[in-house]
Design a protein around this motif. Structure first.
Motif, PDB file in Angstrom:
ATOM      1  N   MET A   1       0.844  -1.203   0.000  1.00  0.00           N
ATOM      2  CA  MET A   1       0.000   0.000   0.000  1.00  0.00           C
ATOM      3  C   MET A   1       0.873   1.245   0.000  1.00  0.00           C
ATOM      4  O   MET A   1       1.838   1.360   0.733  1.00  0.00           O
ATOM      5  N   TYR A   2       0.543   2.179  -0.882  1.00  0.00           N
ATOM      6  CA  TYR A   2       1.344   3.393  -0.990  1.00  0.00           C
ATOM      7  C   TYR A   2       1.095   4.309   0.189  1.00  0.00           C
ATOM      8  O   TYR A   2      -0.048   4.537   0.592  1.00  0.00           O
ATOM      9  N   LYS A   3       2.187   4.854   0.736  1.00  0.00           N
ATOM     10  CA  LYS A   3       2.048   5.818   1.810  1.00  0.00           C
ATOM     11  C   LYS A   3       1.845   7.221   1.252  1.00  0.00           C
ATOM     12  O   LYS A   3       1.234   8.076   1.870  1.00  0.00           O
ATOM     13  N   ASP A   4       2.386   7.451   0.075  1.00  0.00           N
ATOM     14  CA  ASP A   4       2.284   8.764  -0.547  1.00  0.00           C
ATOM     15  C   ASP A   4       1.001   8.834  -1.355  1.00  0.00           C
ATOM     16  O   ASP A   4       0.883   8.232  -2.421  1.00  0.00           O
ATOM     17  N   LYS A   5       0.012   9.568  -0.868  1.00  0.00           N
ATOM     18  CA  LYS A   5      -1.274   9.670  -1.565  1.00  0.00           C
ATOM     19  C   LYS A   5      -1.135  10.375  -2.902  1.00  0.00           C
ATOM     20  O   LYS A   5      -1.866  10.078  -3.845  1.00  0.00           O
ATOM     21  N   ARG A   6      -0.203  11.299  -2.980  1.00  0.00           N
ATOM     22  CA  ARG A   6       0.005  11.988  -4.256  1.00  0.00           C
ATOM     23  C   ARG A   6       0.509  11.029  -5.318  1.00  0.00           C
ATOM     24  O   ARG A   6       0.148  11.124  -6.489  1.00  0.00           O
ATOM     25  N   GLY A   7       1.346  10.073  -4.908  1.00  0.00           N
ATOM     26  CA  GLY A   7       1.806   9.064  -5.852  1.00  0.00           C
ATOM     27  C   GLY A   7       0.666   8.197  -6.351  1.00  0.00           C
ATOM     28  O   GLY A   7       0.591   7.845  -7.529  1.00  0.00           O
ATOM     29  N   MET A   8      -0.271   7.850  -5.464  1.00  0.00           N
ATOM     30  CA  MET A   8      -1.437   7.064  -5.858  1.00  0.00           C
ATOM     31  C   MET A   8      -2.295   7.826  -6.858  1.00  0.00           C
ATOM     32  O   MET A   8      -2.773   7.271  -7.838  1.00  0.00           O
ATOM     33  N   LEU A   9      -2.470   9.124  -6.590  1.00  0.00           N
ATOM     34  CA  LEU A   9      -3.299   9.941  -7.483  1.00  0.00           C
ATOM     35  C   LEU A   9      -2.680  10.045  -8.872  1.00  0.00           C
ATOM     36  O   LEU A   9      -3.399  10.081  -9.876  1.00  0.00           O
ATOM     37  N   LEU A  10      -1.350  10.071  -8.948  1.00  0.00           N
ATOM     38  CA  LEU A  10      -0.684  10.145 -10.249  1.00  0.00           C
ATOM     39  C   LEU A  10      -0.934   8.882 -11.066  1.00  0.00           C
ATOM     40  O   LEU A  10      -1.053   8.932 -12.288  1.00  0.00           O
ATOM     41  N   TYR A  11      -1.028   7.736 -10.403  1.00  0.00           N
ATOM     42  CA  TYR A  11      -1.323   6.488 -11.101  1.00  0.00           C
ATOM     43  C   TYR A  11      -2.786   6.453 -11.575  1.00  0.00           C
ATOM     44  O   TYR A  11      -3.105   5.898 -12.628  1.00  0.00           O
ATOM     45  N   ILE A  12      -3.670   7.012 -10.780  1.00  0.00           N
ATOM     46  CA  ILE A  12      -5.096   6.997 -11.103  1.00  0.00           C
ATOM     47  C   ILE A  12      -5.456   8.054 -12.139  1.00  0.00           C
ATOM     48  O   ILE A  12      -6.392   7.876 -12.923  1.00  0.00           O
ATOM     49  N   LEU A  13      -4.691   9.160 -12.157  1.00  0.00           N
ATOM     50  CA  LEU A  13      -5.041  10.321 -12.983  1.00  0.00           C
ATOM     51  C   LEU A  13      -5.249  10.006 -14.464  1.00  0.00           C
ATOM     52  O   LEU A  13      -6.238  10.454 -15.044  1.00  0.00           O
ATOM     53  N   PRO A  14      -4.354   9.244 -15.142  1.00  0.00           N
ATOM     54  CA  PRO A  14      -4.576   8.971 -16.580  1.00  0.00           C
ATOM     55  C   PRO A  14      -5.915   8.274 -16.852  1.00  0.00           C
ATOM     56  O   PRO A  14      -6.640   8.656 -17.777  1.00  0.00           O
ATOM     57  N   ALA A  15      -6.237   7.260 -16.033  1.00  0.00           N
ATOM     58  CA  ALA A  15      -7.512   6.553 -16.228  1.00  0.00           C
ATOM     59  C   ALA A  15      -8.686   7.477 -15.935  1.00  0.00           C
ATOM     60  O   ALA A  15      -9.715   7.443 -16.640  1.00  0.00           O
ATOM     61  N   PHE A  16      -8.540   8.316 -14.909  1.00  0.00           N
ATOM     62  CA  PHE A  16      -9.616   9.249 -14.561  1.00  0.00           C
ATOM     63  C   PHE A  16      -9.858  10.261 -15.679  1.00  0.00           C
ATOM     64  O   PHE A  16     -11.007  10.582 -16.003  1.00  0.00           O
ATOM     65  N   ILE A  17      -8.773  10.744 -16.285  1.00  0.00           N
ATOM     66  CA  ILE A  17      -8.911  11.694 -17.389  1.00  0.00           C
ATOM     67  C   ILE A  17      -9.625  11.047 -18.575  1.00  0.00           C
ATOM     68  O   ILE A  17     -10.533  11.626 -19.182  1.00  0.00           O
TER      69      ILE A  17
END
Length: 304
Positions: A1-17
């Protein structure tokens, strides 16, 4: 599990876009367009509020389409899911297992053929002049049943629905075969030792063990019934009259034949809401029953 939430958001961002651009935004834009009266060749749009929705719920063809889609769903559940499960149980039986590859291929082939090809093929087979359905009925002594299957209002919808069952039952059957193969062999072995007959084996062993697959296939089949378009459009175009009208075909006519884009957008919104509800039901089923929570125990401080 990622501790850095910003890192998680970067992985999710392309699919979300991608989802936003190609799914969420078009859905919202479609609803906005449904509030206007406009056509593909008009200079502008006229805001009419909910007038398209008022028109839709007073449109007799919408009621016919909903009835046909519902009828389509009921027959599909009975034939595709019910008969598909029966066929899967038969071909997974000890006596039929050696013939399973042949029948599995035979039933599955229609599922991979283009719906346009399927529609044109059955349109030819149903033809009262060149088809083979009526001559076959006459050959087996049922000539009184021969008729113009796609040309009669009383038989057209049933004829189209039959084609869908013929095409899709093999796919559902394969899903059930996979589910049955996951049942521990020890259960079947114990049933054979106890002398259990095939009917008891089916209703008391196979059906309870594949309940999850049954629920998923039923909901998926219902969703497919409310999305149906190709069969109707190719074989009857919604006719004769509006006897085989379904939501998707009527939406197409409203938008691309009658050039009522706003009204077509309203029909699309209705279809979306129906499919959304069915999808939420399927998601709920896939989650399964919630595990009971352990009772909370209050901590008691030890006396000093």
């Amino acid at each position: 599990m990622y501790k850095d939430k910003r890192g998680m958001l970067l992985y999710i961002l392309p699919a979300f876009i991608l989802m936003t651009v190609f799914v969420f935004f078009p859905i919202i834009l479609n609803f906005v367009y449904s509030l206007y009266r406009w056509s593909a060749f008009s200079d502008g749009k006229v805001f009419i509020g909910l007038e398209n929705y008022v028109k839709m719920f007073s449109d007799e063809n919408i009621l016919i389409s909903l009835k046909n889609n519902t009828w389509y769903a009921i027959v599909s559940v009975i034939c595709q899911c019910g008969l598909g499960l029966v066929l899967a149980a038969v071909f997974e039986s000890t006596k039929m297992r050696k013939f399973q590859p042949f029948f599995r291929t035979l039933y599955f082939i229609p599922s991979v053929i283009s719906i346009t090809v399927i529609g044109l093929l059955w349109q030819f087979l149903y033809s009262p002049t060149m088809g083979v359905v009526n001559p076959f009925l006459k050959a087996i002594g049922l000539g009184s049943l021969a008729r113009d299957w796609l040309g009669g209002a009383s038989t057209a919808m049933g004829s189209v629905i039959f084609v869908s069952q013929w095409q899709n039952i093999g796919y559902i059957m394969l899903l059930f075969i996979i589910a049955i193969q996951k049942i521990p062999e020890d259960i079947f072995e114990s049933a054979r030792i106890d002398g259990v007959n095939p009917f008891t084996n089916f209703f008391y062993i196979i059906v309870p063990q594949v309940t999850d697959t049954v629920l998923v296939t039923v909901v998926t089949t219902i969703i497919g019934a409310f999305k149906v378009f190709g069969e109707v459009y190719v074989m009857t175009g919604g006719g004769p009259g509006h006897a085989t009208e379904v939501l998707a075909a009527y939406l197409y006519k409203a938008g691309f034949r009658n050039d009522e884009m706003g009204y077509a957008a309203a029909i699309a919104t209705l279809t979306f809401l129906i499919l959304l509800v069915l999808t939420l039901v399927q998601m709920k089923i896939n989650q399964g029953p919630k595990e009971p929570k352990a009772p909370k125990v209050k901590k008691v401080k030890e006396a000093a």
